[in-house]
Design a protein around this motif. Structure first.
Motif, PDB file in Angstrom:
ATOM      1  N   LEU A  22      53.532  36.563 -53.827  1.00 49.46           N
ATOM      2  CA  LEU A  22      52.414  37.344 -53.295  1.00 49.46           C
ATOM      3  C   LEU A  22      51.058  36.802 -53.740  1.00 49.46           C
ATOM      4  N   LEU A  23      50.950  36.431 -55.011  1.00 52.20           N
ATOM      5  CA  LEU A  23      49.644  36.103 -55.587  1.00 52.20           C
ATOM      6  C   LEU A  23      49.309  34.616 -55.615  1.00 52.20           C
ATOM      7  N   GLU A  24      50.319  33.751 -55.596  1.00 53.21           N
ATOM      8  CA  GLU A  24      50.041  32.335 -55.815  1.00 53.21           C
ATOM      9  C   GLU A  24      50.486  31.416 -54.684  1.00 53.21           C
ATOM     10  N   SER A  25      50.996  31.955 -53.605  1.00 54.40           N
ATOM     11  CA  SER A  25      51.480  31.098 -52.518  1.00 54.40           C
ATOM     12  C   SER A  25      50.366  30.219 -51.973  1.00 54.40           C
ATOM     13  N   GLU A  26      50.680  28.946 -51.862  1.00 49.07           N
ATOM     14  CA  GLU A  26      49.751  27.970 -51.300  1.00 49.07           C
ATOM     15  C   GLU A  26      50.198  27.581 -49.894  1.00 49.07           C
ATOM     16  N   ASP A  27      51.491  27.749 -49.636  1.00 51.51           N
ATOM     17  CA  ASP A  27      52.081  27.442 -48.340  1.00 51.51           C
ATOM     18  C   ASP A  27      52.778  28.690 -47.828  1.00 51.51           C
ATOM     19  N   PHE A  28      53.235  28.629 -46.591  1.00 46.20           N
ATOM     20  CA  PHE A  28      53.903  29.773 -45.987  1.00 46.20           C
ATOM     21  C   PHE A  28      55.163  30.155 -46.755  1.00 46.20           C
ATOM     22  N   ASP A  29      55.947  29.154 -47.174  1.00 45.99           N
ATOM     23  CA  ASP A  29      57.153  29.431 -47.953  1.00 45.99           C
ATOM     24  C   ASP A  29      57.331  28.358 -49.024  1.00 45.99           C
ATOM     25  N   HIS A  30      58.174  28.674 -50.009  1.00 43.67           N
ATOM     26  CA  HIS A  30      58.312  27.795 -51.177  1.00 43.67           C
ATOM     27  C   HIS A  30      59.775  27.608 -51.570  1.00 43.67           C
ATOM     28  N   THR A  31      60.057  26.423 -52.115  1.00 44.95           N
ATOM     29  CA  THR A  31      61.389  26.152 -52.661  1.00 44.95           C
ATOM     30  C   THR A  31      61.498  26.803 -54.033  1.00 44.95           C
ATOM     31  N   CYS A  32      62.732  26.948 -54.537  1.00 46.72           N
ATOM     32  CA  CYS A  32      62.897  27.567 -55.860  1.00 46.72           C
ATOM     33  C   CYS A  32      62.292  26.690 -56.954  1.00 46.72           C
ATOM     34  N   GLY A  33      62.171  25.383 -56.731  1.00 48.92           N
ATOM     35  CA  GLY A  33      61.548  24.516 -57.727  1.00 48.92           C
ATOM     36  C   GLY A  33      60.066  24.802 -57.929  1.00 48.92           C
ATOM     37  N   TRP A  34      59.392  25.343 -56.924  1.00 48.04           N
ATOM     38  CA  TRP A  34      57.964  25.667 -57.006  1.00 48.04           C
ATOM     39  C   TRP A  34      57.683  26.698 -58.084  1.00 48.04           C
ATOM     40  N   PHE A  35      58.636  27.550 -58.371  1.00 47.72           N
ATOM     41  CA  PHE A  35      58.429  28.639 -59.324  1.00 47.72           C
ATOM     42  C   PHE A  35      58.415  28.165 -60.780  1.00 47.72           C
ATOM     43  N   GLY A  36      58.958  26.993 -61.049  1.00 52.68           N
ATOM     44  CA  GLY A  36      58.966  26.460 -62.403  1.00 52.68           C
ATOM     45  C   GLY A  36      59.821  27.277 -63.361  1.00 52.68           C
ATOM     46  N   LEU A  37      60.913  27.825 -62.874  1.00 49.95           N
ATOM     47  CA  LEU A  37      61.773  28.670 -63.703  1.00 49.95           C
ATOM     48  C   LEU A  37      62.808  27.820 -64.425  1.00 49.95           C
TER      49      LEU A  37
ATOM     50  N   SER B  90      72.533  27.856 -60.336  1.00 49.08           N
ATOM     51  CA  SER B  90      73.417  28.935 -59.872  1.00 49.08           C
ATOM     52  C   SER B  90      72.791  30.301 -60.116  1.00 49.08           C
ATOM     53  N   SER B  91      72.094  30.465 -61.222  1.00 48.05           N
ATOM     54  CA  SER B  91      71.416  31.727 -61.533  1.00 48.05           C
ATOM     55  C   SER B  91      70.279  31.977 -60.547  1.00 48.05           C
ATOM     56  N   LEU B  92      69.496  30.940 -60.274  1.00 50.09           N
ATOM     57  CA  LEU B  92      68.386  31.089 -59.324  1.00 50.09           C
ATOM     58  C   LEU B  92      68.900  31.392 -57.923  1.00 50.09           C
ATOM     59  N   THR B  93      69.975  30.727 -57.524  1.00 47.91           N
ATOM     60  CA  THR B  93      70.573  30.999 -56.217  1.00 47.91           C
ATOM     61  C   THR B  93      70.949  32.471 -56.106  1.00 47.91           C
ATOM     62  N   HIS B  94      71.535  33.013 -57.152  1.00 53.81           N
ATOM     63  CA  HIS B  94      71.919  34.430 -57.163  1.00 53.81           C
ATOM     64  C   HIS B  94      70.694  35.330 -56.980  1.00 53.81           C
ATOM     65  N   HIS B  95      69.625  35.063 -57.722  1.00 58.01           N
ATOM     66  CA  HIS B  95      68.430  35.907 -57.655  1.00 58.01           C
ATOM     67  C   HIS B  95      67.750  35.827 -56.283  1.00 58.01           C
ATOM     68  N   PHE B  96      67.645  34.636 -55.732  1.00 59.23           N
ATOM     69  CA  PHE B  96      67.026  34.488 -54.410  1.00 59.23           C
ATOM     70  C   PHE B  96      67.886  35.150 -53.329  1.00 59.23           C
ATOM     71  N   LYS B  97      69.194  35.061 -53.461  1.00 58.76           N
ATOM     72  CA  LYS B  97      70.090  35.726 -52.509  1.00 58.76           C
ATOM     73  C   LYS B  97      69.940  37.244 -52.604  1.00 58.76           C
ATOM     74  N   ALA B  98      69.834  37.774 -53.818  1.00 54.29           N
ATOM     75  CA  ALA B  98      69.664  39.224 -54.003  1.00 54.29           C
ATOM     76  C   ALA B  98      68.372  39.704 -53.345  1.00 54.29           C
ATOM     77  N   LEU B  99      67.306  38.940 -53.478  1.00 49.16           N
ATOM     78  CA  LEU B  99      66.031  39.315 -52.844  1.00 49.16           C
ATOM     79  C   LEU B  99      66.136  39.270 -51.322  1.00 49.16           C
ATOM     80  N   ARG B 100      66.810  38.265 -50.802  1.00 46.12           N
ATOM     81  CA  ARG B 100      66.978  38.151 -49.349  1.00 46.12           C
ATOM     82  C   ARG B 100      67.859  39.270 -48.810  1.00 46.12           C
ATOM     83  N   GLU B 101      68.971  39.526 -49.471  1.00 48.13           N
ATOM     84  CA  GLU B 101      69.900  40.552 -48.986  1.00 48.13           C
ATOM     85  C   GLU B 101      69.318  41.958 -49.092  1.00 48.13           C
TER      86      GLU B 101
END
Length: 125
Positions: A54-69, A74-85
């Motif tokens: 919400l606050l830092e997007s520079e492009d329309f959408d971002h890869t999980c690598g953009w977040f710097g987590l 496998s953990s990130l995949t789970h979290h992104f899937k939970a948000l999508r679902e």
């Protein structure tokens, strides 16, 4: 007595670029459930992901690598899937990578003010 206008959101809505791939499966806006959305946002990492989008997007959408987590893929995949679902984010497949953005219009339609609260949230240090 006149109603006080709602403050402008603290985040910008980026325009959807042309020729986007189809989104991955997600619930339609009318099927979004508050308890499901709040359940997904109850995890501090997922809440941080949405806030950063919400606050830092520079492009329309971002890869999980953009977040710097610093988490296993496998953990990130789970979290992104939970948000999508839960209907919070929309993901699209670009070749081998998935990119995410927040479903701002859909969430504002179903739950006005929710994303303002997410944007105003301050993560613990």
């Amino acid at each position: 007595m006149a109603a006080t206008p709602a403050p402008a959101p603290a985040f910008k809505v980026l325009p959807e670029p042309p020729d986007l791939p189809d989104p991955l499966p997600e619930p339609p806006v009318e099927a979004l459930r508050l308890e499901t959305v709040l359940g997904a946002l109850s995890d501090p990492l997922r809440l941080s992901i949405v806030r950063k989008l919400l606050l830092e997007s520079e492009d329309f959408d971002h890869t999980c690598g953009w977040f710097g987590l610093d988490r296993p893929k496998s953990s990130l995949t789970h979290h992104f899937k939970a948000l999508r679902e839960a209907g919070i984010t929309r993901q699209r497949q670009y070749g081998l990578e998935r990119r995410s953005h927040v479903r701002i219009a859909d969430l504002n339609t179903r739950f006005p003010g929710l994303l303002d609260l997410v944007a105003a949230w301050t993560p613990r240090a």
